[in-house]
Design a protein around this motif. Sequence first.
Motif, short mmCIF file in Angstrom:
data_model
loop_
_atom_site.label_atom_id
_atom_site.label_comp_id
_atom_site.label_asym_id
_atom_site.label_seq_id
_atom_site.Cartn_x
_atom_site.Cartn_y
_atom_site.Cartn_z
N TYR A 290 52.88 43.30 44.27
CA TYR A 290 53.89 44.54 44.37
C TYR A 290 53.10 45.94 43.82
O TYR A 290 52.38 45.82 42.69
CB TYR A 290 54.89 44.39 43.46
N TRP A 291 53.15 46.70 44.75
CA TRP A 291 52.58 48.12 44.49
C TRP A 291 52.74 48.69 43.16
O TRP A 291 51.94 49.29 42.31
CB TRP A 291 52.73 49.12 45.63
N ASP A 292 54.07 48.36 42.54
CA ASP A 292 54.33 49.36 41.34
C ASP A 292 54.23 48.25 39.99
O ASP A 292 55.04 48.48 39.06
CB ASP A 292 55.88 49.95 41.55
N GLN A 293 53.32 47.58 39.95
CA GLN A 293 52.89 46.54 38.75
C GLN A 293 52.27 47.34 37.54
O GLN A 293 52.73 47.01 36.67
CB GLN A 293 52.38 45.38 39.30
N THR A 294 50.95 47.73 38.05
CA THR A 294 50.20 48.39 37.10
C THR A 294 49.62 49.41 37.51
O THR A 294 49.46 50.08 38.56
CB THR A 294 49.04 47.28 36.85
N ASP A 295 48.74 50.27 36.65
CA ASP A 295 48.09 51.73 37.02
C ASP A 295 47.06 51.22 38.42
O ASP A 295 47.20 51.89 39.28
CB ASP A 295 47.44 51.91 35.78
N ARG A 298 49.16 50.78 41.68
CA ARG A 298 49.74 52.00 42.14
C ARG A 298 48.48 52.77 42.64
O ARG A 298 49.00 53.56 43.74
CB ARG A 298 50.27 52.72 40.84
N ALA A 299 47.44 52.90 41.79
CA ALA A 299 46.59 53.69 42.37
C ALA A 299 45.84 53.35 43.82
O ALA A 299 45.67 54.02 44.89
CB ALA A 299 45.29 53.46 41.41
N PHE A 300 45.75 52.11 44.12
CA PHE A 300 45.37 51.77 45.55
C PHE A 300 46.54 51.86 46.39
O PHE A 300 46.24 52.39 47.70
CB PHE A 300 45.23 50.05 45.46
N ALA A 301 47.80 51.69 45.98
CA ALA A 301 48.77 51.85 46.91
C ALA A 301 48.99 53.45 47.30
O ALA A 301 49.09 53.73 48.38
CB ALA A 301 50.24 51.67 46.43
N GLN A 302 48.56 54.21 46.28
CA GLN A 302 48.50 55.68 46.83
C GLN A 302 47.41 56.17 47.74
O GLN A 302 47.75 56.91 48.80
CB GLN A 302 48.41 56.61 45.60
N ARG A 303 46.37 55.26 47.44
CA ARG A 303 45.16 55.67 48.51
C ARG A 303 45.69 55.36 49.89
O ARG A 303 45.37 55.83 50.91
CB ARG A 303 43.83 55.06 48.02
N PHE A 315 49.72 41.28 51.97
CA PHE A 315 48.55 41.07 52.73
C PHE A 315 47.66 42.17 53.09
O PHE A 315 46.48 42.13 53.02
CB PHE A 315 49.21 40.73 54.37
N GLN A 316 48.16 43.39 53.21
CA GLN A 316 47.42 44.56 53.27
C GLN A 316 46.54 44.91 52.11
O GLN A 316 45.45 45.45 52.36
CB GLN A 316 48.24 45.60 53.96
N ALA A 317 47.25 44.84 50.90
CA ALA A 317 46.66 44.94 49.67
C ALA A 317 45.38 43.74 49.37
O ALA A 317 44.30 44.29 48.98
CB ALA A 317 47.63 45.11 48.59
N SER A 318 45.70 42.69 49.75
CA SER A 318 44.70 41.47 49.54
C SER A 318 43.58 41.63 50.60
O SER A 318 42.54 41.25 50.37
CB SER A 318 45.02 40.16 49.43
N PHE A 353 42.09 44.88 41.62
CA PHE A 353 43.27 45.78 41.12
C PHE A 353 44.54 44.72 41.45
O PHE A 353 45.65 45.10 40.79
CB PHE A 353 43.62 47.03 42.09
N MET A 354 44.53 43.59 42.11
CA MET A 354 45.72 42.68 42.38
C MET A 354 45.34 41.21 41.89
O MET A 354 46.30 40.37 41.67
CB MET A 354 45.95 42.72 43.79
N THR A 355 44.18 40.95 41.31
CA THR A 355 43.74 39.73 41.06
C THR A 355 42.99 39.54 39.80
O THR A 355 41.69 40.39 39.59
CB THR A 355 42.90 38.78 42.18
N ARG A 356 43.10 38.88 38.94
CA ARG A 356 42.36 38.71 37.63
C ARG A 356 42.00 37.46 37.60
O ARG A 356 42.56 36.44 37.24
CB ARG A 356 43.43 39.19 36.43
#
Length: 414
Positions: A290-295, A298-303, A315-318, A353-356
Amino acid sequence: MTKQPAASRRHLLGAAAGGLAAAAVWPASRALAQASDGVVRIGVLDDMSGTFADQQGMGDVVSARMAIEDFGGKVLGTPVELVFGDLQNRPDIGTQIARRWYDQERVDAIFGLGNSAVALAVQQMTREKGRLNVTVAAGTTDLTGKACSPLGVAWTYDNYALARATVNAMMGENRRRWFFITSDYAFGHSLEQNATDILRKLGGEVTGTVRAPLGETDYSSYILRAAQSGAQVVGLAVAGNDLINVVKQMGEFGLMKRGIQPAAMLCLLTNVKAIGLQTAQGLIFTEAYYWDQTDPTRAFAQRFQRLHGRPPTMFQASMWGAVTHYLKAVQAAGTDAAEPVRAKMAEMPINDFMTRDGRIREDGRVIRDMYLMRAKRPEDSRGEWDLLEVVQTIPGEQAYRPLAEGECALVRKG
């Protein structure tokens, strides 16, 4: 979407039973080529015009292009090309495009595959032709089960992970009786089967199920059957525009006011936006991002939003992570040949940014944390895309089907 200068891209246009393809090249020089044919060519094959286009579509292409540009536009000293095509949710069209890419355009790896029937067909073709496929958007567990491939990766999620968290949440509220409305193709069948198996193991009951064609617009008869079944939960094994339509119509029929809870087996940010929080509020489902989870999210979502006009779906983020991990593996392997690259992909941890600390399991399944999500109430939303809240984090080792239960022939016995 921002248009790239003409000098920085090349278009490859072709039709395969109506399929669309286009390509871009970063950069043009091939003087230092080390890849097999002087270029590493990536294909994004997704629904560009149908029921899943908002959640996949050109957003996946934008994200793949971002990954290539962030990597520097080259790997092994050679340019990286991106081609994309519209699978139109038809296995015949999807496989025709994939075959042309492999045989004529020398695509090294296909990403996306946002339809389960197409993904299964292309994964088999990929295996036969010795290329790679990284399935970002299809959810059938057969991809890592009986149809698993040593050259295939199931990247973002699967239907077991989606069903498990959502079913557990509803059962935790003592909502034990379920009715399923299911899209009548491989994805919907897999979602329903996984949810049913988990539900019954927990002591739940299925009061009925109906199958709806992909692209259905009138769900009234299905909803009435669900309302009359005595179910406490309507499990929605549908996606995209189908999900939007059925949830809106459930609201019109007043099922939520009567205490019948919709539970989406696959729901994304754009779906909730299209439904509207007035109707979607309280909707429970499971996601990988989800775009609003962490810094970093959020940074990737803004770009991404600056290029595409809205935050990314999971899907688009991953897609960014999948393409980046592939390029890192090509660099580490020193070749774009499928087998050594796939081996490096499995060796390397996945961190972005979305996977640790994600990893690719023996059956091709990426193990990553998943998140139980709830659509917010309208009064709790602080902005246009502030639509969801994270209810629970499900650790990756708990989220997915146990390896031994998948029937994958690649899994070592004992």
